[in-house]
Design an enzyme around this catalytic site. Structure first.
Site, PDB file in Angstrom:
ATOM      1  N   ARG A   1      -1.253   2.912   8.499  1.00 47.54           N
ATOM      2  CA  ARG A   1       0.112   3.686   8.033  1.00 47.54           C
ATOM      3  C   ARG A   1      -0.584   4.336   6.706  1.00 47.54           C
ATOM      4  O   ARG A   1      -0.564   3.554   5.767  1.00 47.54           O
ATOM      5  CB  ARG A   1       1.121   2.768   7.569  1.00 47.54           C
ATOM      6  CG  ARG A   1       2.170   3.382   7.041  1.00 47.54           C
ATOM      7  CD  ARG A   1       3.478   2.485   6.687  1.00 47.54           C
ATOM      8  NE  ARG A   1       4.468   3.049   6.065  1.00 47.54           N
ATOM      9  CZ  ARG A   1       4.731   3.050   4.833  1.00 47.54           C
ATOM     10  NH1 ARG A   1       3.767   2.751   3.831  1.00 47.54           N
ATOM     11  NH2 ARG A   1       5.831   3.765   4.418  1.00 47.54           N
TER      12      ARG A   1
ATOM     13  N   SER B   1      11.641   1.970  14.650  1.00 44.98           N
ATOM     14  CA  SER B   1      12.188   1.325  13.728  1.00 44.98           C
ATOM     15  C   SER B   1      13.730   1.333  13.705  1.00 44.98           C
ATOM     16  O   SER B   1      14.093   2.246  14.263  1.00 44.98           O
ATOM     17  CB  SER B   1      11.920   2.055  12.352  1.00 44.98           C
ATOM     18  OG  SER B   1      10.621   2.279  12.006  1.00 44.98           O
TER      19      SER B   1
ATOM     20  N   LYS C   1       7.491  -0.006   0.087  1.00 45.79           N
ATOM     21  CA  LYS C   1       8.467   1.057   0.431  1.00 45.79           C
ATOM     22  C   LYS C   1       9.883   0.845  -0.403  1.00 45.79           C
ATOM     23  O   LYS C   1      10.296  -0.340  -0.135  1.00 45.79           O
ATOM     24  CB  LYS C   1       8.627   1.402   1.888  1.00 45.79           C
ATOM     25  CG  LYS C   1       9.288   2.468   2.432  1.00 45.79           C
ATOM     26  CD  LYS C   1       8.997   2.892   3.932  1.00 45.79           C
ATOM     27  CE  LYS C   1      10.183   4.013   4.183  1.00 45.79           C
ATOM     28  NZ  LYS C   1      10.167   4.170   5.673  1.00 45.79           N
TER      29      LYS C   1
HETATM   30  C1  LIG Z   1       6.490  -2.230  12.851  1.00 43.52           C
HETATM   31  C2  LIG Z   1       7.225  -1.251  11.823  1.00 43.52           C
HETATM   32  N1  LIG Z   1       8.474  -1.237  11.548  1.00 43.52           N
HETATM   33  C3  LIG Z   1       9.028  -0.361  10.975  1.00 43.52           C
HETATM   34  C4  LIG Z   1       8.097   0.744  10.280  1.00 43.52           C
HETATM   35  C5  LIG Z   1       8.832   1.624   9.474  1.00 43.52           C
HETATM   36  O1  LIG Z   1       8.910   2.906  10.091  1.00 43.52           O
HETATM   37  P1  LIG Z   1       9.548   4.259   9.566  1.00 43.52           P
HETATM   38  O2  LIG Z   1      10.989   4.036   9.615  1.00 43.52           O
HETATM   39  O3  LIG Z   1       9.134   5.524  10.403  1.00 43.52           O
HETATM   40  O4  LIG Z   1       9.073   4.580   8.042  1.00 43.52           O
HETATM   41  P2  LIG Z   1       7.428   4.733   7.714  1.00 43.52           P
HETATM   42  O5  LIG Z   1       6.606   3.687   7.958  1.00 43.52           O
HETATM   43  O6  LIG Z   1       6.948   5.812   8.461  1.00 43.52           O
HETATM   44  O7  LIG Z   1       7.567   4.812   6.325  1.00 43.52           O
HETATM   45  C6  LIG Z   1       6.879   0.666  10.685  1.00 43.52           C
HETATM   46  N2  LIG Z   1       6.078   1.608  10.011  1.00 43.52           N
HETATM   47  N3  LIG Z   1       6.154  -0.266  11.266  1.00 43.52           N
HETATM   48  C1  LIG Z   2       6.972   0.617   6.170  1.00 37.71           C
HETATM   49  C2  LIG Z   2       8.142  -0.071   5.934  1.00 37.71           C
HETATM   50  N1  LIG Z   2       9.460   0.139   6.658  1.00 37.71           N
HETATM   51  C3  LIG Z   2      10.168  -1.086   6.339  1.00 37.71           C
HETATM   52  S1  LIG Z   2       9.806  -2.259   5.382  1.00 37.71           S
HETATM   53  C4  LIG Z   2       8.108  -1.240   5.205  1.00 37.71           C
HETATM   54  C5  LIG Z   2       6.972  -1.845   4.331  1.00 37.71           C
HETATM   55  C6  LIG Z   2       6.418  -2.935   4.806  1.00 37.71           C
HETATM   56  O1  LIG Z   2       5.512  -3.559   3.805  1.00 37.71           O
HETATM   57  P1  LIG Z   2       5.907  -4.862   2.992  1.00 37.71           P
HETATM   58  O2  LIG Z   2       5.597  -6.050   3.864  1.00 37.71           O
HETATM   59  O3  LIG Z   2       4.870  -4.714   1.974  1.00 37.71           O
HETATM   60  O4  LIG Z   2       7.303  -4.817   2.434  1.00 37.71           O
END
Ligand SMILES: Cc1ncc(COP(=O)(O)OP(=O)(O)O)c(N)n1
Ligand SMILES: Cc1ncsc1CCOP(=O)(O)O
Ligand SMILES: [Mg+2]
Length: 357
Positions: free
Chosen positions: A188, A257, A286
Site C-alpha cells: 500500500r 473495505s 491514516k
Molecule cells: C485489509 C484492508 N482493509 C481496509 C483497507 C482500506 O482500504 P481503503 O478504504 O480503500 O483505503 P486505502 O487503504 O486505499 O487508503 C485496506 N487497504 N486493507
Molecule cells: C489503510 C487503513 N484503512 C483503515 S485503517 C488503515 C491503516 C491501518 O494502519 P494502522 O494499523 O497503522 O492503523
C-alpha cells in the site's frame, strides 16, 4: 386466430397445475436445505436471513394459487418422473455439494413456476422470476463465503507495508514478515510512481511465491495483474468487485473495505473474497473522522462468515479487544511495519491470535 391467443385446453391446464404443484414443493424443499446449510454448515446469520426471506416470499407468491386447484391436479401415483432419478441425485460427498445442488434444484423449479404460471396465472409469474434472480445473488455469496472460509482458513495476520526507501529494504521487511508468520502482505503506497510500484509488487510476488503468504496490492488492479499478485484490495470509492474481477480474473483474491454492516453484507453478495472492517481504533497511518470501532467488529462477527479482518490502529495492547469482540483476523500496518523489529512484532501478534476462533 393464431395459436398463442387460444386459451389452454383442459388437458394443458391440468398439466400446468401439476408442474406448478411439483415445482412449488421442490423449490421450497431446495431452499430449506440451502437454509440449513448456511445456518448449520456455515453458521452465517446474514445468509440464513436471506434464504429464510426467500422461502417466506416464495410461500407468499404460492398463496396466489388455490391449494384446492393444485391438490386436485396432483396425481403422484401416475407421475412418470417419480421413479426416475439420476446417479448424481443419489451421491453427495460434502456439505457444499448438498447446498449447491439444492440451490440449483430451487432455481430450476422457480423457472418452472415462472413458465407454467404464465399459462394459468400470468400475474404471479414475475414474482418467481425475481426470486430466481435473488437466488443467483445468494449463490454467489454462499459459494464465495464457503470457498474463502477454506482458502483463507489459516489467514489471521495481514500486514500493510509501503514500498520502503529502496528495493533492498523492501525485500528485507517482506522476508522478516514472512518469517514472523504473517499470512497476507499488502503493498500500500500512494506516493510511489507507477514503475517503482510495479517493481515492488513484482518483488513481493517473487519473495512470497514459494511461501504460503499471500501478496496483495492496494487499490491498483492493473499493478496487481501485471505483477501476478494473489489479489487486490479495493475501497468503497474504488473499482467494484465486478470491475476488479474483470481485470484480475477468477481465482484472484478481491478484498473490500467496509465501514458499516450494510457495506459488509453488500460485499458478501458482490462476491468479495474477504473484507476489511474498520477503522477500529485511531490510526497513525491514516486519519479518519468516524470510527465504527468495536461495535462494527461485533456486528460482523455476529452474522458474517466471509473472512473479515479488523483494521485501524490495532496494536499488541488492544488486539485482545478485537478478539473479544469476535474477530480473529486483523490487518495491521504501523504496529508491525513501524516496529524496531517487525518480525518480533508480527510473531507476538500472531501469537495473540493463535487461540482465537
Ligand atoms: C485489509 C484492508 N482493509 C481496509 C483497507 C482500506 O482500504 P481503503 O478504504 O480503500 O483505503 P486505502 O487503504 O486505499 O487508503 C485496506 N487497504 N486493507
Ligand atoms: C489503510 C487503513 N484503512 C483503515 S485503517 C488503515 C491503516 C491501518 O494502519 P494502522 O494499523 O497503522 O492503523
Ligand atoms: Mg483504497
Amino acid at each position: 386466430m393464431p395459436d398463442e391467443q387460444q386459451p389452454p385446453n383442459a388437458q394443458s391446464t391440468i398439466a400446468a397445475w401439476r408442474a406448478i404443484d411439483a415445482a412449488a414443493n421442490r423449490a421450497a424443499e431446495g431452499l430449506r436445505v440451502v437454509e440449513d446449510f448456511v445456518r448449520f454448515g456455515l453458521d452465517d446469520r446474514h445468509l440464513t436471513t436471506l434464504v429464510k426471506n426467500m422461502r417466506h416470499d416464495l410461500a407468499s407468491a404460492l398463496q396466489q394459487f388455490s391449494s384446492e386447484t393444485l391438490h386436485s391436479a396432483r396425481d403422484t401415483q401416475a407421475d412418470v418422473g417419480v421413479t426416475l432419478s439420476t446417479n448424481g441425485e443419489q451421491s453427495r460427498t460434502n456439505l457444499t455439494q448438498i447446498a449447491t445442488s439444492n440451490l440449483k434444484r430451487a432455481q430450476q423449479s422457480l423457472r418452472t413456476l415462472e413458465e407454467f404460471s404464465k399459462l394459468v396465472h400470468p400475474a404471479v409469474s414475475a414474482y418467481f422470476e425475481q426470486l430466481r434472480y435473488r437466488s443467483y445473488t445468494l449463490e454467489k455469496g454462499l459459494t464465495t463465503t464457503q470457498a474463502n472460509s477454506e482458502r483463507l482458513a489459516g489467514a489471521r495476520l495481514y500486514v500493510l507495508i509501503d514500498g520502503c526507501q529502496n528495493a533492498e529494504k523492501f525485500s528485507q521487511i517482506v522476508a522478516e514478515l514472512i518469517a514472523g508468520g504473517v499470512d497476507i502482505v499488502q503493498l500500500r503506497d500512494k506516493s510511489l510512481d507507477d514503475r517503482t510500484l510495479l517493481e515492488r509488487a513484482r518483488q513481493l510476488r517473487e519473495i512470497t511465491a514459494a511461501t504460503s503468504t499471500f501478496a496483495i496490492v492496494n487499490d491498483r488492479c492493473d499493478i496487481a495483474a501485471l505483477a501476478d499478485a494473489d489479489g487486490v484490495h479495493v475501497g468503497q470509492e474504488e473499482l467494484s468487485v465486478k470491475e476488479a474481477r474483470a481485470i484480475l480474473g477468477v481465482g484472484k483474491l478481491i478484498g473490500v473495505s467496509t465501514h458499516s454492516i450494510d457495506q459488509a453484507r453488500r460485499a458478501v453478495l458482490d462476491g468479495a473474497d474477504y473484507i476489511g472492517v474498520g477503522p477500529t481504533f485511531p490510526s497513525q497511518t491514516k486519519s479518519f473522522d468516524q470510527f465504527p470501532g468495536l461495535d462494527l467488529v461485533r456486528q460482523v462477527a455476529g452474522e458474517i462468515r466471509l473472512p473479515a479482518f479488523a483494521i485501524g490502529g490495532i496494536t499488541l495492547e488492544n488486539i485482545g479487544q478485537v478478539v473479544e469482540a469476535g474477530l480473529s483476523r486483523v490487518a495491521v500496518s504501523g504496529a508491525i511495519a513501524g516496529a524496531n523489529d517487525p518480525r518480533e512484532a508480527a510473531e507476538a501478534m500472531r501469537q495473540s491470535l493463535r487461540g482465537a476462533n
